[in-house]
Design a protein around this motif. Sequence first.
Motif, PDB file in Angstrom:
ATOM      1  N   THR A 126       0.870  -1.175   0.000  1.00  0.00           N
ATOM      2  CA  THR A 126       0.000   0.000   0.000  1.00  0.00           C
ATOM      3  C   THR A 126       0.909   1.226   0.000  1.00  0.00           C
ATOM      4  O   THR A 126       2.113   1.119   0.229  1.00  0.00           O
ATOM      5  CB  THR A 126      -0.906   0.070   1.244  1.00  0.00           C
ATOM      6  N   SER A 127       0.297   2.394  -0.187  1.00  0.00           N
ATOM      7  CA  SER A 127       1.077   3.632  -0.091  1.00  0.00           C
ATOM      8  C   SER A 127       1.368   3.976   1.359  1.00  0.00           C
ATOM      9  O   SER A 127       2.108   4.905   1.632  1.00  0.00           O
ATOM     10  CB  SER A 127       0.316   4.788  -0.743  1.00  0.00           C
ATOM     11  N   GLY A 128       0.753   3.235   2.268  1.00  0.00           N
ATOM     12  CA  GLY A 128       0.921   3.515   3.688  1.00  0.00           C
ATOM     13  C   GLY A 128      -0.130   4.470   4.225  1.00  0.00           C
ATOM     14  O   GLY A 128      -0.180   4.721   5.428  1.00  0.00           O
ATOM     15  N   MET A 129      -0.978   4.975   3.342  1.00  0.00           N
ATOM     16  CA  MET A 129      -2.032   5.877   3.795  1.00  0.00           C
ATOM     17  C   MET A 129      -3.267   5.070   4.191  1.00  0.00           C
ATOM     18  O   MET A 129      -3.510   3.978   3.661  1.00  0.00           O
ATOM     19  CB  MET A 129      -2.348   6.909   2.714  1.00  0.00           C
ATOM     20  N   LEU A 130      -4.028   5.612   5.120  1.00  0.00           N
ATOM     21  CA  LEU A 130      -5.178   4.910   5.687  1.00  0.00           C
ATOM     22  C   LEU A 130      -6.123   4.381   4.609  1.00  0.00           C
ATOM     23  O   LEU A 130      -6.539   3.227   4.638  1.00  0.00           O
ATOM     24  CB  LEU A 130      -5.924   5.849   6.642  1.00  0.00           C
ATOM     25  N   ARG A 131      -6.446   5.207   3.623  1.00  0.00           N
ATOM     26  CA  ARG A 131      -7.416   4.785   2.598  1.00  0.00           C
ATOM     27  C   ARG A 131      -6.910   3.612   1.771  1.00  0.00           C
ATOM     28  O   ARG A 131      -7.706   2.790   1.314  1.00  0.00           O
ATOM     29  CB  ARG A 131      -7.830   5.956   1.720  1.00  0.00           C
ATOM     30  N   THR A 132      -5.599   3.495   1.586  1.00  0.00           N
ATOM     31  CA  THR A 132      -5.091   2.354   0.816  1.00  0.00           C
ATOM     32  C   THR A 132      -5.061   1.089   1.678  1.00  0.00           C
ATOM     33  O   THR A 132      -5.328   0.001   1.176  1.00  0.00           O
ATOM     34  CB  THR A 132      -3.691   2.642   0.218  1.00  0.00           C
TER      35      THR A 132
END
Length: 143
Positions: free
Chosen positions: A52-58
């Motif tokens: 993931t990009s490490g962001m919550l939505r991903t």
Amino acid sequence: MKLHLIRHGMTEGNLRRLYYGSADLPLLPEGEDELRQRREKGGYPAAPRYYTSGMLRTEQTLRCLYGEVPFTPLPGMRETNFGIFEMKTYEEIKDWPEYQHWIENIAKNPIPGGESAPEVYARAIAALKPLLEAGEDAVVITH
């Protein structure tokens, strides 16, 4: 080797048509529901590695589509930092001189306080390089 890039599900930023990249917005409940419905219909690729990009939505998107699989954050795959345009709509900024300058040449002009397209591309390519060199199928949930 197959590299699958999957965009995150729906957030408030999508509904409000915001420029947002650095804001770590969660998925909306209806965004999670939509992803789960898509998962039930099938068609999402499985892979030995998930990122993931490490962001919550991903990370939420990954869980909706694949459950609790192990994954590795790839911060280089984050969305563009929209700087002074972050969390603003087109209507709010369309007349700003900074916005007008940026859209004159989005491919080259940096966003004030944010990133230029070449910076985003370089960051993403650097993040993907080790995955490509490893030669394994992978899924990346990104923006």
